[in-house]
Design a protein around this motif. Structure first.
Motif, short mmCIF file in Angstrom:
data_model
loop_
_atom_site.label_atom_id
_atom_site.label_comp_id
_atom_site.label_asym_id
_atom_site.label_seq_id
_atom_site.Cartn_x
_atom_site.Cartn_y
_atom_site.Cartn_z
N SER A 62 0.64 -1.68 0.20
CA SER A 62 0.36 0.16 0.33
C SER A 62 0.56 1.09 -0.04
O SER A 62 0.09 2.40 -0.48
CB SER A 62 -0.68 -0.23 0.90
N GLY A 63 2.56 1.17 0.25
CA GLY A 63 3.02 2.45 0.19
C GLY A 63 2.83 2.96 1.59
O GLY A 63 4.19 3.98 1.95
N ILE A 64 2.37 2.06 2.51
CA ILE A 64 2.04 3.22 4.18
C ILE A 64 2.98 2.44 4.53
O ILE A 64 4.05 1.59 4.56
CB ILE A 64 1.36 2.75 4.80
N ASN A 65 3.56 3.44 5.91
CA ASN A 65 4.20 2.68 6.83
C ASN A 65 4.80 1.83 8.01
O ASN A 65 3.18 1.99 8.68
CB ASN A 65 5.39 4.46 7.30
N LEU A 66 4.56 0.60 7.50
CA LEU A 66 4.35 0.17 8.54
C LEU A 66 4.53 -0.18 10.22
O LEU A 66 4.08 -0.87 10.39
CB LEU A 66 4.87 -1.47 7.76
#
Length: 603
Positions: A62-66
């Protein structure tokens, strides 16, 4: 399964049986320590692993910072996105090396940093090449280190015990890695005793910093103790450590405690402060005793040239002992009194109390501390308390918001006889302070009474020759002194030239003097110099005078101001000699025994 930390540590260390022959004894810990950490983290994450993996599959592209999402799912400050567990690695023996390295790589950054510092990938490769990797992994898979089985405090004790064993096996100094827990407990209780009101408030938050954190023992004990004092209080822990292995273990300990692992930094505190500009509520430290600071000399001297804009404004100690540098570092981290102030506890050997003459770096540091009313108390500890030394040690307690009755005063506590002998020595550690004794020392400290003492009721008789005699009472004695009591003015006393001698080149205003007759006098601060000379010097050498051209740089008065704390002198107790007839009887016995022995030799 082992029930206490010592048994558990011994069980874990038994992995060394597998390593004999392929590894040197000094290298056992390089395998056992990281595997213990891995198994601990593996067990801590077990309850939330499914939720973490499910969330990872949803969000990985998703490109979200995990790092913002997955810790919420793991309910820890770290996570792992590998499908593997330590027991699960055993299902594929032929690929265990590849899978284990992949498993380590799937930890979040802070946890990965721990294993990188311990060079764990190298250890895995070595074990695999020696056909030991599966056997070692199998051994650790049998150990249940889940927090419900092994609480954080117990796990901390296990780490310390393993570190001690590693240090002994590699012939290192155990004391460089951790401090006896009873010493930490004593410091922590003294620190907290001065802040009871704040610590009793619900939801209170305090910061605690250790610049020589080691494996995190001081931080862990403090965290546990504050929970016992005020269960709703929270300590935010900070630390810096130079040794990579100790740093890694300390950081791992913070990970499993839910502390921010970024608050643990690696590096030399004296040359590279990891918390520039930060201040803390509480600070505690056990810096190395008597270690020189040659390696950081250029950085320390450069900072000292900044004066009080840096950490070392008061002065620098001799190059052979950096203890007082750590003390000044802690002072630089104290909050201003208007911001609530700070309390400090540090363990030092005897040298910082008295080493250095008037005007020396050590004396100037003591002068700064006492003239700024920062020293609250100093506690003398029993000898043979530490793992790596039997020398005298002291706890210094500092506070820049002293209670009214403590202002301008220093409490000295002699707790050198407050100990019990261990059944078995651990290195140089032959004694320990019991919980009862800790309570009494803290009580004597808290009550702040001059000449207060506590004596244990029961004394174990000791054998003295053929007879048993009672030991000296185990007493904890308190004495209170004005700050100025420890100060003195070292004046130069000159006398006239003898006939026929030629005067040396003189300073402006200096009278001709005989260099061979020059002497000095240490005059207690606050005492009139002329009155002292009239009473102590002139009756013996009537032509002497004080050289007034030699003056203190700070107050401009004759002589140089010095400070020293001669602990033993203040607590000295006179013991009258034994009666002459007793000594004579002993000599007669010895003579008789000697004659009997001599007869045997002649025969």
């Amino acid at each position: 399964m082992a029930q206490n930390f010592s048994e558990l540590a011994n069980f874990i260390w038994s992995v060394a049986d597998l390593l004999r022959g392929d590894y040197k004894q000094a290298d056992y810990g390089k395998v056992i320590l990281p595997f213990t950490l891995l198994r601990r983290l593996d067990c801590v994450l077990a309850d939330t692993k499914k939720d973490v993996l499910a969330e990872y599959e949803k969000k990985k592209n998703s490109g979200i910072n995990l790092d913002l999402i997955l810790p919420r799912k793991s309910k820890q400050s770290f996570y792992n996105v590998s499908p593997f567990t330590v027991p699960g690695l055993l299902d594929d023996p032929s690929n265990i090396r590849h899978n284990l390295i992949a498993y380590i790589g799937d930890f979040s950054a802070d946890a990965r940093d721990v294993f990188e510092r311990l060079k764990f990938t190298d250890r895995v490769t070595e074990l695999d090449e020696n056909d030991l990797l599966y056997l070692v992994a199998q051994k650790f898979a049998e150990i249940d280190l889940h927090p419900s089985v092994v609480p954080n405090e117990t796990m901390g004790l296990v780490f310390e015990e393993l570190i001690r064993k590693f240090s002994e096996a590699s012939n290192e100094t155990a004391g460089e890695h951790f401090t006896p827990r009873e010493v930490i407990k004593l410091i922590v209780h003294c620190l907290f005793a001065g802040d009871d009101e704040a610590l009793s408030k619900p939801g209170i938050i305090r910061s605690l910093y250790d610049p020589t954190a080691g494996t995190g023992g001081m931080l862990s004990v403090a965290d546990n103790e504050i929970a016992g004092i005020n269960s709703s209080a929270k300590l935010v822990l900070f630390g810096q450590e130079l040794n990579p292995e100790s740093y890694a273990i300390c950081k791992a300990d913070m990970l499993v405690k839910g502390q921010d692992p970024k608050n643990i930094v690696m590096g030399n505190t004296l040359s590279a402060d990891g918390f520039i500009g930060q201040k803390f509520d509480y600070m505690l430290s056990n810096p190395p005793f008597g270690v020189d600071w040659k390696k950081v000399q250029s950085a320390v001297k450069a900072e000292s040239e900044k004066g009080f804009a840096g950490r070392f404004g008061p002065g620098l100690p001799r190059i052979s002992d950096g203890s007082l540098l750590f003390l000044m570092h802690l002072v630089s981290k104290m909050r201003q009194p208007s911001e609530g102030g700070s309390r400090v506890g540090i363990v030092l050997n005897g040298s910082p109390l008295f080493t250095g003459d008037a005007g020396s770096g050590e004396s100037e540091i003591r002068r700064y501390l006492l003239e700024n009313d920062l020293v609250e108390a100093i506690i003398a500890l029993p000898n043979d308390l530490f793992y790596n030394t039997g020398i005298a040690t002291y706890i210094w307690l500092l506070d820049n918001t002293k209670k009214l009755e403590r202002k301008g005063r220093v409490q000295l506590i002699d707790a050198t006889r407050m100990y019990e002998k261990r059944r078995k020595s651990l290195g140089s550690k032959r004694v320990e302070i019991t919980d009862e004794q800790i309570t009494e020392i803290v009580k004597v400290y808290s009550e702040f009474k001059p000449d207060a003492s506590f004596t244990l009721e029961y004394q174990e008789p000791v054998k003295n020759g053929d007879e048993k005699t009672e030991q000296e009472p185990l007493r904890c004695v308190s004495k209170v002194f004005e700050n100025t009591f420890f100060g003195y003015r070292k004046v130069t006393v000159d006398r006239p030239l003898a006939p026929g001698k030629t005067a040396k080149k003189l300073k402006k205003g200096e009278k001709p003097y005989d260099p061979e007759l020059r002497d000095t006098e240490n005059i207690p601060l606050g005492e009139d110099i002329k009155a002292y000379m009239q009473r102590e010097v002139l009756p013996h050498v009537g032509d002497a005078w004080v050289n007034e051209t030699i003056r203190d740089e700070k107050d401009g008065l004759p002589g140089k101001v010095g400070y020293e704390i001669n602990f033993n002198r203040y607590f000295y107790v006179y013991k009258p000699p034994r009666a002459p007839e007793v000594i004579a009887a002993e000599i007669k016995k010895m003579e008789e025994r000697f004659i009997e022995l001599l007869k045997g030799v002649v025969a």
